[in-house]
Design an enzyme around this catalytic site. Structure first.
Site, PDB file in Angstrom:
ATOM      1  N   HIS A   1      39.232 -94.907  50.340  1.00 26.06           N
ATOM      2  CA  HIS A   1      39.354 -96.019  51.404  1.00 26.06           C
ATOM      3  C   HIS A   1      38.483 -97.077  50.930  1.00 26.06           C
ATOM      4  CE1 HIS A   1      39.775 -92.292  54.472  1.00 26.06           C
ATOM      5  NE2 HIS A   1      41.090 -93.004  54.506  1.00 26.06           N
TER       6      HIS A   1
ATOM      7  N   SER B   1      40.405 -87.688  54.099  1.00 23.22           N
ATOM      8  CA  SER B   1      39.408 -86.936  54.464  1.00 23.22           C
ATOM      9  C   SER B   1      39.053 -85.786  55.047  1.00 23.22           C
ATOM     10  CB  SER B   1      39.091 -87.815  55.883  1.00 23.22           C
ATOM     11  OG  SER B   1      39.137 -89.293  55.612  1.00 23.22           O
TER      12      SER B   1
ATOM     13  N   ARG C   1      48.722 -92.975  48.210  1.00 21.35           N
ATOM     14  CA  ARG C   1      47.875 -92.328  47.232  1.00 21.35           C
ATOM     15  C   ARG C   1      49.144 -91.715  46.187  1.00 21.35           C
ATOM     16  NH1 ARG C   1      45.049 -88.522  51.485  1.00 21.35           N
ATOM     17  NH2 ARG C   1      47.299 -88.757  52.266  1.00 21.35           N
TER      18      ARG C   1
ATOM     19  N   LYS D   1      42.583 -86.139  68.684  1.00 20.97           N
ATOM     20  CA  LYS D   1      42.156 -85.592  67.599  1.00 20.97           C
ATOM     21  C   LYS D   1      40.820 -85.337  67.388  1.00 20.97           C
ATOM     22  CE  LYS D   1      43.031 -86.816  62.532  1.00 20.97           C
ATOM     23  NZ  LYS D   1      43.515 -87.895  61.827  1.00 20.97           N
TER      24      LYS D   1
END
Length: 161
Positions: free
Chosen positions: A18, A129, A91, A42
């Protein structure tokens, strides 16, 4: 103010991938807003305030960045803030399919906002993460995966402090 972009995410926690995207996007746009998504569905490791604090501490010295939070549709947030572009990090090829769908939907909802993809540097291409949290929960080595301040805060959180 010039061209304004938003880099949205949950950043729970922010990773070095990030940070890589933030630094590079800050060179492309006149102003970059790093916007933390508030998603009540979440379960986050960190509160919204903690995530923003970790972000702020992790990118000190970049003068054209601000931090904010949002919920709801990202394009609505962009319209409210006068944002020209959404920055998304890629990514791997597997990210592209999902991100392309999101970009097309955002474009359908608002023709005013463009999506700009930045590929993550190769050394961070495997980071997420979720992976970092999993490694940390089993007391694995997370140095080099997240900023130093995030390591401190994760260890505190996992110790129950």
């Amino acid at each position: 103010m010039g061209k304004i972009a938003v880099y949205p995410g949950s950043f729970d926690p922010v990773t070095n991938g990030h940070i890589d995207v933030i630094k590079r996007a800050s060179k492309v746009f006149d102003h970059l807003i790093v916007a933390v998504l508030v998603n009540d569905r979440k379960k986050s490791m960190f509160t919204l305030e903690e995530r923003i604090d970790i972000l702020e501490q992790s990118v000190q010295g970049l003068n054209n960045i601000s931090f904010d939070s949002f919920s709801g549709l990202l394009v609505d947030y962009c319209d409210d803030k006068g944002i020209d572009a959404i920055v998304r990090g890629l990514r791997a090829v597997s990210d592209f399919e999902f991100e392309m769908q999101m970009a097309q939907m955002n474009r359908k909802l608002s023709e005013k906002v463009e999506t700009v993809f930045l590929t993550t540097s190769a050394e961070h291409s495997y980071l997420s993460s979720s992976i970092v949290k999993e490694v940390a929960r089993f007391d694995g080595k997370i140095e080099g995966l997240v900023p130093e301040y995030a390591i401190i805060k994760m260890k505190e959180k996992l110790r129950g402090e």
